[in-house]
Scaffold this active site. Structure first.
Site, PDB file in Angstrom:
ATOM      1  CE  LYS A 134      10.854 -10.289   0.809  1.00  0.00           C
ATOM      2  NZ  LYS A 134       9.806  -9.807   1.720  1.00  0.00           N
ATOM      3  CG  ASP A 152       9.330  -7.897   4.872  1.00  0.00           C
ATOM      4  OD1 ASP A 152       8.170  -7.468   4.782  1.00  0.00           O
ATOM      5  OD2 ASP A 152       9.711  -8.957   4.340  1.00  0.00           O
ATOM      6  NE  ARG A 159       1.609  -8.127   5.810  1.00  0.00           N
ATOM      7  CZ  ARG A 159       2.204  -8.356   4.629  1.00  0.00           C
ATOM      8  NH1 ARG A 159       3.512  -8.268   4.516  1.00  0.00           N
ATOM      9  NH2 ARG A 159       1.494  -8.675   3.587  1.00  0.00           N
ATOM     10  CB  SER A 219       6.436  -7.195   2.386  1.00  0.00           C
ATOM     11  OG  SER A 219       7.100  -8.435   2.512  1.00  0.00           O
ATOM     12  CG  HIS A 225       8.959 -10.065  -7.125  1.00  0.00           C
ATOM     13  ND1 HIS A 225       9.543 -10.896  -6.196  1.00  0.00           N
ATOM     14  CD2 HIS A 225       7.666  -9.912  -6.727  1.00  0.00           C
ATOM     15  CE1 HIS A 225       8.655 -11.223  -5.276  1.00  0.00           C
ATOM     16  NE2 HIS A 225       7.504 -10.638  -5.575  1.00  0.00           N
TER      17      HIS A 225
END
Length: 434
Positions: A187, A161, A168, A183, A82
């Site tokens: 995922k 989320d 947010r 968050s 990621h």
């Protein structure tokens, strides 16, 4: 249990219980908690932070609020990557192919871009016919067969989320490290992999512009991942200038293919090897980082990584001929050079301004429903620390537009040429908290 009491506990700096966090997430998903109370808790978290235990609980409860993949039928240790995102960051594409070429399954669920250039899925869709929307079974079957798939999310992943993030965004609580970490990891854990390497960007073109903040986020992500049972590490990498030389969807596929052919830019290759060597060790194919790095280099030399990328294109309905013929992908109608205003050394190439310029050309989205122009973008000929001569091209603008006033203004603002300058360090540090 009352939401107002949960808000009060966090406002006073208390640690929320698992039951309180569960109540909050359930109320978000079921829409039984009003937006103003959700927003109040988010603001309390912003100022009072959360413990690692709270962050892990919030992550897992958000993950459990929707679908999550079971990849246990795929043999081997499944490893994913990621990135917190950056300009010209096409790292996932060559990285996934190189790691998969070593027999490590890489089931990658990626996203689309909003702002700057497109996301990983958008870049892949510059390949004619490439499908990013596979069913869960198709996704798993492809990883079993060729060891690699890059797709969009299947089903409803972490719906809590999605709703929390929207609030947010409008309550100025986006840059809360506990909320960012929860968050991201809700995922990633839902995607069902066994191990995860995280690339946290820092610098002018990054979400975390200060390195101290990038390290705090990286540590939070790794700790959450490990508490949730993932083998997890992070690196901090530089995003003061674009990664590689090409910014734009087709352009970044071209640069991916160049790298897999052994002709890619040095900074992109270095980042791929740094992240990939960690993944090879996590996948139990190498005893240490140095061995993993050599194994990855070999996948370029022997052509196996390029073959793996081509196999993925074919498996997902894309035209595999693009590997040898880049003209099959969309390209802009014209190229316009942006020339150096003076001679000297490049001392600044502000990544976010270059990214916004590419977006204005049509290579990125200002709104989620914007249609991308895959062929446009910006080629960066010089990097920080390199010598440039007055009148020499620093950028080439790939465009379908005639009026480039705003784009050129952004490029002009991004660029600084001085007498001397040093290239920034690409890999800042490895984050491996105990």
């Amino acid at each position: 249990m009352r939401m107002v009491d949960i808000i009060d506990h966090k406002r006073q700096g208390q640690e929320l219980t698992d039951e309180e966090i569960q109540y909050f997430v359930d109320g978000v998903v079921n829409q039984t908690i009003p937006d103003y109370q959700i927003s109040a808790l988010l603001m309390a978290i912003y100022f009072q932070s959360m413990t690692t235990s709270e962050q892990t609980t919030l992550t897992m409860k958000m993950m459990e609020s929707g679908d999550h993949l079971d990849l246990s039928s795929i043999p081997g240790i499944k490893v994913d990557k990621h990135s917190t995102g950056g300009v010209g960051d096409k790292t996932s594409l060559p990285l996934a192919a190189m790691v998969a070429a070593l027999g490590i399954p890489v089931p990658m669920i990626s996203g689309r871009g909003l702002g700057h250039t497109g996301g990983t899925l958008d870049k892949l869709e510059a390949i004619p016919g490439f499908k990013v929307d596979l069913s869960e079974e198709e996704f798993k079957d492809q990883v079993k067969q060729i060891g690699l798939a890059i797709v969009g999310a299947t089903g409803e992943i972490a719906p809590a989320d999605k709703y929390i993030y929207a609030l947010r965004d409008v309550t100025d609580t986006v840059d809360s490290i506990p909320l960012i970490a929860s968050s991201i990891m809700s995922k990633k854990i839902a995607s069902g992999t066994d191990a995860l390497i995280i690339d946290v960007k820092t610098g002018a073109g990054a979400f975390m512009k200060a390195e101290d903040d990038a390290v705090k986020l990286a540590e939070a992500l790794v700790r959450i991942g490990r508490q949730a049972g993932l083998d997890c590490k992070a690196i901090i990498s530089d995003m003061n200038q674009p990664l590689g030389h090409k910014v734009g969807n087709t352009l970044e596929i071209e640069e991916t293919l160049d790298l897999l052919k052994g002709k890619g830019p040095a900074d992109l290759l270095e980042l791929v090897l740094t992240l990939g060597s960690q993944m090879v060790v996590m996948g139990k194919k190498a005893s240490d980082i140095a061995v993993g790095r050599k194994m990855l280099e070999q996948t370029i030399e022997d052509g196996s990584a390029l073959a793996k990328f081509k196999a993925m294109i074919e498996a997902q309905g894309g035209d595999p001929r693009v590997v040898d013929d880049y003209s099959l992908m969309p390209h802009a109608k014209q190229k316009v050079d942006f020339l150096a205003p003076r001679s000297g050394v490049i001392s600044q190439l502000t990544a976010d301004e270059i990214g916004v310029a590419a977006m204005l050309l049509g290579g990125g989205r200002q709104k989620s429903d914007d249609q991308l122009n895959y062929g446009v973008g910006i080629e960066v000929h010089k990097k920080i620390g390199e010598i440039v001569t007055k009148g020499e091209p620093v950028f080439t603008i790939h465009t379908d537009q005639d009026d480039l006033t705003e784009v050129k203004a952004l490029l002009r603002a991004s660029l600084m040429v001085e007498e001397t300058a040093q290239a920034p360090t690409l890999i800042h540090q490895i984050v491996d908290p105990k």
